[in-house]
Design an enzyme around this catalytic site. Sequence first.
Site, mmCIF file in Angstrom:
data_model
loop_
_atom_site.group_PDB
_atom_site.id
_atom_site.type_symbol
_atom_site.label_atom_id
_atom_site.label_comp_id
_atom_site.label_asym_id
_atom_site.label_seq_id
_atom_site.Cartn_x
_atom_site.Cartn_y
_atom_site.Cartn_z
ATOM 1 N N ARG A 45 -0.150 31.400 -52.255
ATOM 2 C CA ARG A 45 -1.497 32.024 -52.289
ATOM 3 C C ARG A 45 -2.359 31.158 -53.099
ATOM 4 O O ARG A 45 -1.941 30.135 -53.612
ATOM 5 C CB ARG A 45 -1.909 33.517 -52.721
ATOM 6 N N GLY A 46 -3.756 31.416 -53.065
ATOM 7 C CA GLY A 46 -4.711 30.457 -53.809
ATOM 8 C C GLY A 46 -5.122 29.689 -52.663
ATOM 9 O O GLY A 46 -4.631 29.094 -51.622
ATOM 10 N N ARG A 88 -5.426 34.904 -43.454
ATOM 11 C CA ARG A 88 -6.372 35.496 -44.366
ATOM 12 C C ARG A 88 -7.780 35.087 -44.122
ATOM 13 O O ARG A 88 -7.891 33.869 -43.751
ATOM 14 C CB ARG A 88 -5.817 35.058 -45.733
ATOM 15 N N ASP A 238 -12.649 31.027 -53.700
ATOM 16 C CA ASP A 238 -11.902 31.145 -52.076
ATOM 17 C C ASP A 238 -13.007 30.622 -51.091
ATOM 18 O O ASP A 238 -12.742 29.900 -50.077
ATOM 19 C CB ASP A 238 -11.691 32.422 -51.893
ATOM 20 N N ASN A 248 -14.176 35.014 -55.135
ATOM 21 C CA ASN A 248 -13.354 34.683 -56.012
ATOM 22 C C ASN A 248 -12.410 36.114 -56.057
ATOM 23 O O ASN A 248 -13.081 37.042 -55.718
ATOM 24 C CB ASN A 248 -13.457 33.886 -57.124
HETATM 25 O O1 MRU Z 1 -5.537 36.496 -53.390
HETATM 26 P P1 MRU Z 1 -4.964 35.209 -53.989
HETATM 27 O O2 MRU Z 1 -4.187 35.024 -54.995
HETATM 28 O O3 MRU Z 1 -4.837 33.992 -52.840
HETATM 29 O O4 MRU Z 1 -6.539 34.665 -54.625
HETATM 30 C C1 MRU Z 1 -6.661 33.624 -55.282
HETATM 31 C C2 MRU Z 1 -8.002 33.308 -56.038
HETATM 32 O O5 MRU Z 1 -8.761 33.988 -56.117
HETATM 33 C C3 MRU Z 1 -8.033 32.102 -56.683
HETATM 34 O O6 MRU Z 1 -9.022 32.091 -57.759
HETATM 35 C C4 MRU Z 1 -8.950 31.036 -55.671
HETATM 36 O O7 MRU Z 1 -7.975 31.008 -54.652
HETATM 37 C C5 MRU Z 1 -8.867 29.654 -56.187
HETATM 38 S S1 MRU Z 1 -7.292 28.813 -56.332
HETATM 39 C C6 MRU Z 1 -7.553 27.283 -56.735
#
Ligand code: MRU
Length: 351
Positions: A45-46, A88, A238, A248
């Site tokens: 994720r991220g 996603r 994001d 985000n």
């Molecule tokens: O749901 P996730 O864990 O994928 O969400 C991640 C975030 O919101 C992070 O802050 C974002 O992707 C930046 S990662 C460098």
Amino acid sequence: MLPTIAREHDVVVMIDQRKLPSQEVYVRCKNATDVARAIKTMVIRGAPAIGVAAAMGIALGMRKSTSTGTQKFAAEFHKACELMAATRPTAVNLFWAIERMRRSFAAAAQAGDSVEEIKDRLDREAQTIHDEDVASCRALGAFGADVVPADARVLTHCNAGALATAGYGTALGVIRGAVEQGKRVAVFADETRPFLQGARLTAWELVRDGIPTTVITDNMTGALMRQTPIDLVVVGADRIAANGDTANKIGTYGVAVLAHEHKVPFYVAAPLSTIDLNTPDGDHIPIEQRNAREVTHVGSSQLTPEGASIWNPAFDVTPHQFISAIITERGIFRAPYVESLKQAFETVPLG
Ligand code: MRU
């Protein structure tokens, strides 16, 4: 550096982020479907990391194809791209990476490449996307270090670290950049309900790096800002819309409002692959709704009574008015973002 994701000969290997920090185990994806499932279920994720995973998943899927004719191969390729796109909806890096793979495929087809040559080209493109992401994080970390005082208390939300990217991180890249410059940085990590990316992943990364880290629950941020001088907040993103509005992890907006009230600078750190000039503002960013179980349960323990309705948006949007600057691999950009973000894409890369 942390091994977030890597391509081995016939598999894509990723550390299972659902299991950290108690278990350090790796998931080996054998085909595109495995990779898509890993993205959807948050093994990885991220925003930048899922873009890299999608690219590697497409390349792996095509490597495994038994098609010999380019037409059938092309049809399979488009299916693999659609499979990744359906994982996603919010992180634009996913769609950006798929688009790069599509362009690479089109260039190969245009050049009259054979199926084997196209497979090689897709492998190379996915690896390039990976390597460029690490380079971007390091570059934005070096720029971002300038906004961190010599002895700093920094608050971050969610995990925008090495695990959320191909390596090094965005928000944590800024912190790492400052530490590499010899600054003393103490980090406050919001636990980040409901998936606990802050408590589990950010704290794990920072403790491994020897960076002093204090985990707080999400509802403690206001009290912390009243009692303890916080020098800055830095978070990842994001999707950043053309006007600077930033999606985000859920909870970021609340942190931004508190930072504004307490006059704490609020920075967003992200590579250009997270900036979406085709999305005019935050109202146009699709927000993923996730399974109610993430809220109703912690592990196997149920917290909520049967019959309670659950709202579980994975992200929120921070209006650009609350963002002091956006830190990228091309430098630090400030309001008015409609102009500065456009310029970011026109800036000639350094080096
Ligand atoms: O749901 P996730 O864990 O994928 O969400 C991640 C975030 O919101 C992070 O802050 C974002 O992707 C930046 S990662 C460098």
